[in-house]
Each structure stands twice: as C-alpha cells, then as structure tokens.
Design a protein around this motif. Structure first.
Motif, PDB file in Angstrom:
ATOM      1  N   ARG A 142      10.977   3.464 -13.540  1.00 49.70           N
ATOM      2  CA  ARG A 142       9.614   3.646 -14.157  1.00 49.70           C
ATOM      3  C   ARG A 142       8.814   4.184 -13.029  1.00 49.70           C
ATOM      4  O   ARG A 142       8.766   3.358 -11.918  1.00 49.70           O
ATOM      5  N   LEU A 143       8.135   5.183 -13.002  1.00 49.20           N
ATOM      6  CA  LEU A 143       7.499   6.010 -12.091  1.00 49.20           C
ATOM      7  C   LEU A 143       6.038   5.914 -12.325  1.00 49.20           C
ATOM      8  O   LEU A 143       5.326   6.277 -13.031  1.00 49.20           O
ATOM      9  N   PHE A 144       5.351   5.077 -11.354  1.00 48.33           N
ATOM     10  CA  PHE A 144       3.890   4.636 -11.548  1.00 48.33           C
ATOM     11  C   PHE A 144       2.926   5.317 -10.462  1.00 48.33           C
ATOM     12  O   PHE A 144       3.315   5.768  -9.395  1.00 48.33           O
ATOM     13  N   THR A 145       1.887   5.910 -11.111  1.00 51.73           N
ATOM     14  CA  THR A 145       0.954   6.624 -10.161  1.00 51.73           C
ATOM     15  C   THR A 145      -0.476   6.204 -10.693  1.00 51.73           C
ATOM     16  O   THR A 145      -0.595   6.073 -11.858  1.00 51.73           O
ATOM     17  N   SER A 146      -1.148   5.857  -9.674  1.00 50.43           N
ATOM     18  CA  SER A 146      -2.450   5.435  -9.916  1.00 50.43           C
ATOM     19  C   SER A 146      -3.398   5.776  -8.487  1.00 50.43           C
ATOM     20  O   SER A 146      -3.037   5.969  -7.626  1.00 50.43           O
ATOM     21  N   ILE A 204      12.076  -2.058  -6.142  1.00 52.97           N
ATOM     22  CA  ILE A 204      10.842  -1.200  -6.218  1.00 52.97           C
ATOM     23  C   ILE A 204      11.296  -0.227  -4.997  1.00 52.97           C
ATOM     24  O   ILE A 204      11.608  -0.702  -3.842  1.00 52.97           O
ATOM     25  N   ALA A 205      10.378   0.953  -5.145  1.00 51.08           N
ATOM     26  CA  ALA A 205      10.467   1.963  -3.987  1.00 51.08           C
ATOM     27  C   ALA A 205       9.168   2.348  -3.717  1.00 51.08           C
ATOM     28  O   ALA A 205       8.614   2.912  -4.834  1.00 51.08           O
ATOM     29  N   TRP A 206       8.845   2.830  -2.647  1.00 47.97           N
ATOM     30  CA  TRP A 206       7.416   3.322  -2.381  1.00 47.97           C
ATOM     31  C   TRP A 206       7.679   4.764  -2.190  1.00 47.97           C
ATOM     32  O   TRP A 206       8.540   5.105  -1.682  1.00 47.97           O
ATOM     33  N   SER A 207       6.690   5.616  -2.473  1.00 53.06           N
ATOM     34  CA  SER A 207       6.687   6.979  -2.289  1.00 53.06           C
ATOM     35  C   SER A 207       5.914   7.389  -1.051  1.00 53.06           C
ATOM     36  O   SER A 207       5.043   6.653  -0.848  1.00 53.06           O
ATOM     37  N   PRO A 208       6.459   8.555  -0.373  1.00 51.02           N
ATOM     38  CA  PRO A 208       5.693   8.766   1.034  1.00 51.02           C
ATOM     39  C   PRO A 208       4.239   9.430   0.630  1.00 51.02           C
ATOM     40  O   PRO A 208       3.516   9.448   1.653  1.00 51.02           O
ATOM     41  N   GLU A 209       4.162   9.679  -0.607  1.00 48.09           N
ATOM     42  CA  GLU A 209       2.902  10.318  -0.990  1.00 48.09           C
ATOM     43  C   GLU A 209       1.406   9.173  -1.219  1.00 48.09           C
ATOM     44  O   GLU A 209       0.185   9.677  -1.308  1.00 48.09           O
ATOM     45  N   THR A 210       1.886   7.882  -1.173  1.00 47.64           N
ATOM     46  CA  THR A 210       0.974   7.061  -1.309  1.00 47.64           C
ATOM     47  C   THR A 210       0.126   7.117   0.067  1.00 47.64           C
ATOM     48  O   THR A 210       0.502   6.791   1.248  1.00 47.64           O
ATOM     49  N   ARG A 211      -1.115   7.064  -0.427  1.00 47.46           N
ATOM     50  CA  ARG A 211      -2.192   7.149   0.928  1.00 47.46           C
ATOM     51  C   ARG A 211      -3.410   6.427   0.444  1.00 47.46           C
ATOM     52  O   ARG A 211      -3.987   6.536  -0.717  1.00 47.46           O
ATOM     53  N   PRO A 213      -7.736   7.704  -3.396  1.00 45.63           N
ATOM     54  CA  PRO A 213      -6.752   6.983  -2.754  1.00 45.63           C
ATOM     55  C   PRO A 213      -5.552   7.211  -3.909  1.00 45.63           C
ATOM     56  O   PRO A 213      -5.965   7.263  -5.164  1.00 45.63           O
ATOM     57  N   GLN A 214      -4.258   7.357  -3.449  1.00 42.50           N
ATOM     58  CA  GLN A 214      -3.248   7.638  -4.365  1.00 42.50           C
ATOM     59  C   GLN A 214      -2.049   6.412  -4.130  1.00 42.50           C
ATOM     60  O   GLN A 214      -1.504   6.186  -3.094  1.00 42.50           O
ATOM     61  N   ILE A 215      -1.770   5.759  -5.189  1.00 41.38           N
ATOM     62  CA  ILE A 215      -0.611   4.946  -5.041  1.00 41.38           C
ATOM     63  C   ILE A 215       0.760   5.185  -5.950  1.00 41.38           C
ATOM     64  O   ILE A 215       0.476   5.616  -7.049  1.00 41.38           O
ATOM     65  N   ARG A 216       1.663   5.512  -5.254  1.00 47.35           N
ATOM     66  CA  ARG A 216       2.948   5.900  -6.140  1.00 47.35           C
ATOM     67  C   ARG A 216       4.204   5.123  -5.724  1.00 47.35           C
ATOM     68  O   ARG A 216       4.480   4.787  -4.611  1.00 47.35           O
ATOM     69  N   PHE A 217       4.960   4.557  -6.720  1.00 46.26           N
ATOM     70  CA  PHE A 217       6.049   3.675  -6.490  1.00 46.26           C
ATOM     71  C   PHE A 217       6.917   3.913  -7.820  1.00 46.26           C
ATOM     72  O   PHE A 217       6.326   4.265  -8.797  1.00 46.26           O
ATOM     73  N   CYS A 218       8.243   3.569  -7.665  1.00 44.88           N
ATOM     74  CA  CYS A 218       9.067   3.518  -8.754  1.00 44.88           C
ATOM     75  C   CYS A 218       9.822   2.188  -8.723  1.00 44.88           C
ATOM     76  O   CYS A 218      10.264   1.630  -7.769  1.00 44.88           O
TER      77      CYS A 218
END
Length: 456
Positions: free
Chosen positions: A105-109, A78-85, A91-96
C-alpha cells in the motif's frame, strides 16, 4: 564480571495500538527533526522525533505525532520515500507498507486534505521487506516468502521480476548507483542484480542459516553487513582491476570464509546467470531415470528374444532327434548297396572299338548292305545306351531317399539331408529320369560314409 543482559529503554513513547514495526526515515526531511513511522494491527502513525544527542537545545526526547493513517490490516514492513519533505509547501508525506494480506500500500499525504493510497497486488506469500529507490523514489523493490523479488513503479506496475532460491528477507538499493539492487535470501545467500540487464552480477555466501537481515553501508558502499545465525558478518566487495586488460576486474567475498567466492567480470560482457542448482539436479535425475528405464527395457527385450531363439533351437534339435530315430527304425536302409556289373562296364569300354570294326567291314560291301549295317549299328548303340543309363530309382544314392518318402518321412527333412550330401533333391519327383555320371570309387565311398552317418 557478568554483565546484565537486560537493558531498559532510553526513551519511551506511549502508543494506542500494538506495534509490529518501526521505521525511521533515512532521508533528509528538510527540518531538524527525524521522521518516524510505526505500524500496528489497523493503523500507521507518522510523527517526528528530536533527540538531545542530535540537538543541543533539546533536554529530552521530543515526539510529535503528525497523522494517523487507517490501514485495516496488520502492518509487517514500512519503507520511506525520498520525496517526503516537511519544509515544502504543502509538505508531502509518502511511504509504502507491506501488509498481512500479501499486498503493498502506497500512502501519499500533504498532512491536510490530501490522503491517498494505492494497492499493489502480486506477491503470493508474505512480504518481508521493501524499499524505495534512494534518489528519485520512483520505483519500489519488495521481497517475500514466495521466493521472488519484484520491482514496481508508483502506479503499481511491475517493472522487474527475479526468482530467488529461498525466501527473501532483505532488499536494498545501492546508495549511489540506482540500477544496482541487493537481495538477501534466507538460505544465507546475498545477490546483487543489475536492473538494466536484469541479471545477477555478484553473490556472497554467509555459510550460515538462517540469514535474518542484511544492509548496505551508506558511508562505504564496498561494505555489506548481515546477521546470520548468531553472527554479524561483514564483507568488503571492492573490486581489483586487471593490470593487463582494462575491462577485467575481480571481486571476492568476506576473507576467511570457506564459502566465499572469487568472481572475474568483464565490463563489456553481460553476465549470463547460471542454471539453478535444483533445476540442474532435476535434469540430471530425469536423464538417469530415463537411461535406466531404457536399459531395462532393452535388456528385457534381448532376454525375451534370446529365450525364444533358444526354445526354437531346442525344438529343431528335438525334431532332428526324432527324425534320426525314425530313419534308424526303417529296416533295409543299412543294406542298400549298388553293384556295377562287368558286362555293362565292358560294353561301355568296348563300344568305340566295335563301332570302328563295323565301319571297316562296311567299306567292302554293297550300298544296300551298308545301309543295313548302319541300321543295325544304331540299334546296338541304342540298346547299349539304355543298358548303361542309371535311373533315379536304381541309383543307390537316391533309392534310399525314395524309400523314405514312401514310408512317410517328411519331404523337407529329406531334401535338407540330400542338399547337405551334395545331391539334387528335385530328382525325387522324377524317379525314372537319368542321374548324372556316377563318378569314381572315391565318391561312392564318401556316399556310403554319409549314409552311415545319416543312419546313426
């Protein structure tokens, strides 16, 4: 005193699925809590944690689950994106994630209605590690057992591709310079790549296998840490600039290691990657094999030709021996001799004197008598010349060769023998023709000597 090697967990969180990987977000989420994600066989769970060591208001760990994402395949990384706030609206959750099916798989929520994911397909073997670019988070790097490092954009397009010499185990971005990427390989090598030129700019060797993990120090980017075998290794890769040229600088690996490298770089010259060692060995082996095959073929051809030439020489020697035996078996060749009569010698030597006396007598006779005497003199000269002319059949030098032809000796062998003795082989075809002047007695002796050598 022996220490207890078993340690109990400080904090425990109950999970509904098997946990294969856990990852804390290294970026600021905008709130006092820390983001955490863990993956199991079919799900990825995202939550927040607050620890008493970090927040004085908390007495014990506080865990809050934010959302569960259906994954469908075992999660390996799992890797976290710096755009997660978490403090943004919404709010934005993004990880791969890296899954067991060798796909990303790139998840955005937004933790409400928006729940999206994209699949990146490209690796041909298991993916061991992946990471987002630390500043903007618009690219993702991944490494796997297929000996490749790949860089993707958020749409799943492959932006860069590096071939490794062994399976990749870790990949890290430079905390401050987004164009630098560090890749750790299982064989103990750590390489640094420039994404602008897509070339390797530095490499470190641990000297131990297998290398299991490596990371970049966030507080001091000149330090690299890695775990290889049973050791924890640390490198200081700070540069030393040249005092003569401002564009030259040198870097070195961890001091004290025999395999550490000292590399000199020029800031204005792109680093050309060296040919891989396996390819160099393959090229060298191919050259040696081709060279040996060529030498073997060359020696075989030479041996065949020399053998054929030797056989030919033996055949010629055998033929000459048979010819000598045949010539020796012919009776009478040893007794062939040439005797010059004294009458012919006197007629030849006295010819000019007789001609001068006849001319003196003809001056005192009548014209009719003079014509008769001239006619008689011409007849005498003709007869004397015919007596003095030696034909090929009468010449002892050619007579024995004519006899050889009559008994069936090969003509070509006879001609070669005549040429070796200085005779004209064409005279064999005209036995009644005149031969050249006999010469002196020395030539006759030489001819008789050659005859005896030929009969031998």
């Amino acid at each position: 005193m022996k220490q207890d090697s078993v340690r109990s967990a400080a904090y425990t969180v109950d999970c509904e699925d098997y946990v294969h990987v856990v990852e804390f977000s290294p970026f600021d989420s905008g709130e006092a809590c820390s983001l955490i994600a863990y993956g199991g066989n079919n799900y990825v769970v995202v939550g927040t944690c607050r620890f008493p060591e970090e927040d004085a208001e908390v007495e014990r760990i506080q865990y809050k689950m934010l959302r569960t994402f259906h994954h469908g395949v075992r999660v390996d990384a799992i890797a976290w994106s710096p755009e997660t706030r978490l403090n943004s609206l919404p709010p934005q959750i993004r990880f791969c994630t890296a899954a067991a099916d060798r796909k990303l798989r790139l998840f955005t929520s937004d933790l409400q209605e928006k729940n999206e994911y994209k699949i990146f397909d490209g690796h041909s073997d298991y993916i061991n590690d992946l990471v987002f670019a630390p500043k903007e988070g618009q690219v993702i790097a991944s490494v796997g057992d297929d000996h490749t490092c790949r860089v993707w954009d958020l749409e799943g397009n492959q932006k860069a591709y590096f071939v490794l010499r062994s399976p990749g185990v870790s990949v890290c971005w430079h905390p401050e310079e987004a164009f630098k990427l560090m890749v750790a390989e299982k064989n103990g090598t750590i390489r640094f790549y420039d994404l602008t030129t897509q070339q390797a700019i530095l490499s470190l060797e641990s000297g131990q296998m297998p290398l299991m993990s490596a990371d970049w120090c966030l507080k001091n980017t000149f330090r690299i840490g890695a775990v290889a075998g049973n050791d924890w290794l640390i490198w200081d890769i700070r540069s030393r600039w040249s005092r003569v040229n401002e564009n030259l600088f040198a870097t070195t690996g961890y001091p004290g290691k025999m395999s550490s490298q000292l590399l000199v770089h020029h800031s204005g010259h792109p680093q050309v990657p060296a040919i891989q060692q396996k390819r160099t060995v393959a090229f060298l082996n191919q050259f040696v094999v081709h060279t040996v095959q060529f030498l073997n073929r060359f020696s075989t051809v030479c041996e065949e030709k020399l053998s054929a030439l030797s056989l030919r020489i033996q055949q010629i020697e055998t033929t000459l021996n048979i010819l000598d035996a045949k010539l020796s078996s012919i009776p009478g060749l040893e007794d062939v001799k040439f005797e010059v009569s004294s009458g012919n010698v006197n007629s030849v030597t006295n010819g000019p004197v007789l001609q001068a006396t006849t001319e003196q007598q003809s001056t005192s006779v009548s014209p009719q008598s003079e014509q008769n005497s001239i006619h008689e003199t011409g007849l005498q000269k003709t007869e004397a010349a015919e007596e003095n002319v030696i034909t090929v059949a009468k010449d002892p030098r050619y007579a024995r060769y004519l006899k050889m032809v009559q008994v069936g000796v090969p003509v070509m062998a006879i001609r070669n023998k005549m040429i070796s003795e200085g005779l004209d082989p064409d005279l064999l075809e005209t036995p009644n023709a005149a031969v050249p002047a006999w010469g002196d007695d020395v030539n006759a002796e030489e001819s008789s000597d050659s005859e005896s050598s030929f009969s031998d």
